[in-house]
Design an enzyme around this catalytic site. Structure first.
Site, mmCIF file in Angstrom:
data_model
loop_
_atom_site.group_PDB
_atom_site.id
_atom_site.type_symbol
_atom_site.label_atom_id
_atom_site.label_comp_id
_atom_site.label_asym_id
_atom_site.label_seq_id
_atom_site.Cartn_x
_atom_site.Cartn_y
_atom_site.Cartn_z
ATOM 1 N N HIS A 1 -3.684 8.405 11.045
ATOM 2 C CA HIS A 1 -2.405 8.416 9.866
ATOM 3 C C HIS A 1 -1.779 7.020 10.367
ATOM 4 O O HIS A 1 -0.551 6.797 9.861
ATOM 5 C CB HIS A 1 -1.418 9.331 10.070
ATOM 6 C CG HIS A 1 -2.014 10.720 10.163
ATOM 7 N ND1 HIS A 1 -2.252 11.598 9.027
ATOM 8 C CD2 HIS A 1 -2.623 11.526 11.044
ATOM 9 C CE1 HIS A 1 -2.767 13.010 9.371
ATOM 10 N NE2 HIS A 1 -3.043 12.627 10.786
ATOM 11 N N SER B 1 1.507 -20.758 2.538
ATOM 12 C CA SER B 1 2.203 -20.632 1.336
ATOM 13 C C SER B 1 2.810 -21.962 0.905
ATOM 14 O O SER B 1 3.019 -22.845 1.644
ATOM 15 C CB SER B 1 3.357 -19.657 1.642
ATOM 16 O OG SER B 1 4.525 -19.766 0.646
ATOM 17 N N LYS C 1 4.569 -19.555 6.683
ATOM 18 C CA LYS C 1 3.517 -18.410 6.450
ATOM 19 C C LYS C 1 1.956 -19.028 6.915
ATOM 20 O O LYS C 1 1.778 -19.984 6.973
ATOM 21 C CB LYS C 1 3.194 -18.209 5.164
ATOM 22 C CG LYS C 1 4.594 -17.260 4.357
ATOM 23 C CD LYS C 1 4.783 -15.931 4.977
ATOM 24 C CE LYS C 1 3.394 -15.142 4.453
ATOM 25 N NZ LYS C 1 3.759 -14.776 2.953
ATOM 26 N N GLU D 1 -8.391 -10.626 2.420
ATOM 27 C CA GLU D 1 -7.597 -9.887 1.198
ATOM 28 C C GLU D 1 -8.822 -10.055 0.160
ATOM 29 O O GLU D 1 -8.877 -9.334 -0.780
ATOM 30 C CB GLU D 1 -6.448 -10.662 0.888
ATOM 31 C CG GLU D 1 -5.263 -10.317 1.785
ATOM 32 C CD GLU D 1 -4.036 -11.303 1.569
ATOM 33 O OE1 GLU D 1 -3.057 -10.627 1.301
ATOM 34 O OE2 GLU D 1 -4.061 -12.178 1.644
#
Ligand code: ARG
Length: 411
Positions: free
Chosen positions: A157, A278, A284, A291
């Protein structure tokens, strides 16, 4: 305007808008090599069976080989008047060697030809996929050995559950991708049967030697039933299906690593050469590769759904709907290859923060199950031990102590 191969019974030329809509040449030209490979085997068989002379066969094959090298060099325009790659090649052959070229299609229909070509295409590219999968498996094996004794939190979980070894984690993925490899092997056995000689749907009255062509092209056997041979796209459905399951695995691996690379987890550092920044936020560092792999899984699942839907209500045998299979296959293969190529490189670029993983284990109550099992070994009933350790966790939490410390107070 070129006359159509089927022009005999038509009195009007095809409307140019229909011609454009109908054509598969803009994408199925990717099959040119496989189409020529099949045609050469077919031509040799025709000569062996005395349906054409050996001289004619030689002329046809030489012409086809020249056309292959011309197509490779991009010397021909993809004119949709030819509808598809099969017609284009035949048209170029007749242009090149004259009327003898018209004998190539003896005993053949585009229906058996197209599925032969697609099978040859799948077979060649799936071999590339198998090799890439083997390299990924090797990378995971190396990582599992390298991190065999590095302890880390295991989750259920996505909550801290029990300590595991980082190596064990990589072995789990190794097992998953190993199943993918066996799925591909199973697919291969069912797929590797030649449809050539099935004609449009009912075979041929000509004395074709289907088995000889099948063997020449490296198939294990022929598809026995001609109706089945031209109607079957199970191999496309299965290809999309094993590709989808493989993408589930790649996507889950990506997701785990994305989570681990967050500042909150800090289990893994992304290499500068494998991460992106970024345009706005200077601090970043983004896991774009992961992804994208996760995102591309959606695209491959979409192809599976598309081919299932295309096939689901088709009456036997060939229907033009099946022309839709090509782009599905091409994109599935291209996407899968791209993901499999990048993943081992990406994995090897990562720095695993094993100290941080160990610290998390030390600061957590992940050893609760171990302690419970020790009580069970001492003779306490499982449910009672569970309750007791649960209370200790509660105390440790409120008193800001480790579970070990609380337990010692009670021993
Ligand atoms: N371009 C067609 C396809 O991709 C080839 C087969 C055409 N057969 C036919 N009977 N119209 O499916």
């Amino acid at each position: 305007m070129k006359t159509k191969a089927w022009g005999g019974r038509f009195q009007k030329a095809l409307d140019p808008r229909v011609e454009k809509f109908n054509a598969s040449l803009p994408f199925d030209h990717a099959l040119f090599k496989h189409d020529i490979q099949g045609s050469i085997a077919h031509t040799h068989m025709l000569a062996r069976q005395k349906l054409i002379s050996f001289d004619e066969a030689e002329l046809i094959c030489a012409g086809l080989e020249q056309i292959q090298s011309e197509l490779q060099q991009g010397l021909h325009v993809m004119d949709t008047a030819c509808e598809d790659i099969h017609m284009l090649i035949e048209h170029l052959l007749v242009q090149k060697i004259g009327v003898i070229g018209k004998k190539l299609h003896t005993g053949r229909s585009r229906n058996d030809q197209v599925t032969l070509d697609l099978k040859l295409y799948c077979r060649e590219n799936v071999t590339i996929i198998q090799n890439l999968l083997a390299a990924l498996l090797q990378t995971l094996k190396d990582l599992s050995i390298q991190h065999a004794t590095h302890i880390m939190p295991g989750y259920t979980h996505l909550q801290e559950a029990q300590p595991i070894f980082l190596g064990q984690y990589f072995s789990a993925y190794q097992a998953m991708f190993q199943r993918d490899a066996t799925r591909i092997q199973d697919w291969f056995k069912r797929m590797n049967l030649s449809p050539l000689g099935a004609g449009a749907l009912a075979g041929s009255s000509l004395p074709l030697d289907r088995i000889w062509v099948a063997q020449t092209l490296g198939f294990d056997n022929i598809v026995e039933n001609a109706l089945d041979a031209v109607s079957d796209r199970d191999y496309v459905i299965e290809l999309c299906s094993f590709a989808s399951i493989l993408m589930v695995h790649l996507s889950r691996l990506s997701e785990d690593l994305i989570i681990w690379s967050t500042q909150e987890f800090n289990f893994v550092a992304l290499d500068d050469a494998f991460a992106t920044g970024s345009s706005l936020m200077p601090q970043k560092k983004n896991p774009d590769v992961l992804e994208l792999v996760r995102g591309k899984s959606g695209r491959i699942f979409g192809h599976l759904m598309a081919i299932l839907t295309v096939m689901k209500a088709l009456p036997l045998a060939y229907n033009k709907d099946m022309q839709e299979d090509k782009e599905i296959v091409f994109d599935t293969i291209k996407t899968l290859i791209a993901c499999l190529e990048i993943m081992p490189l990406f994995l090897n670029s990562l720095q695993f923060n094993t100290k941080q993983m160990e610290n998390r284990v030390d600061k957590s109550f992940m050893n609760a199950t171990n302690i419970l099992e020790k009580l069970v070994l001492k003779g306490m009933a499982f449910r009672d031990a569970h309750h007791t350790v649960g209370q200790w966790v509660q105390m440790a939490n409120t008193q800001n102590k480790t579970l070990q410390e609380i337990m010692q107070e009670y021993e």
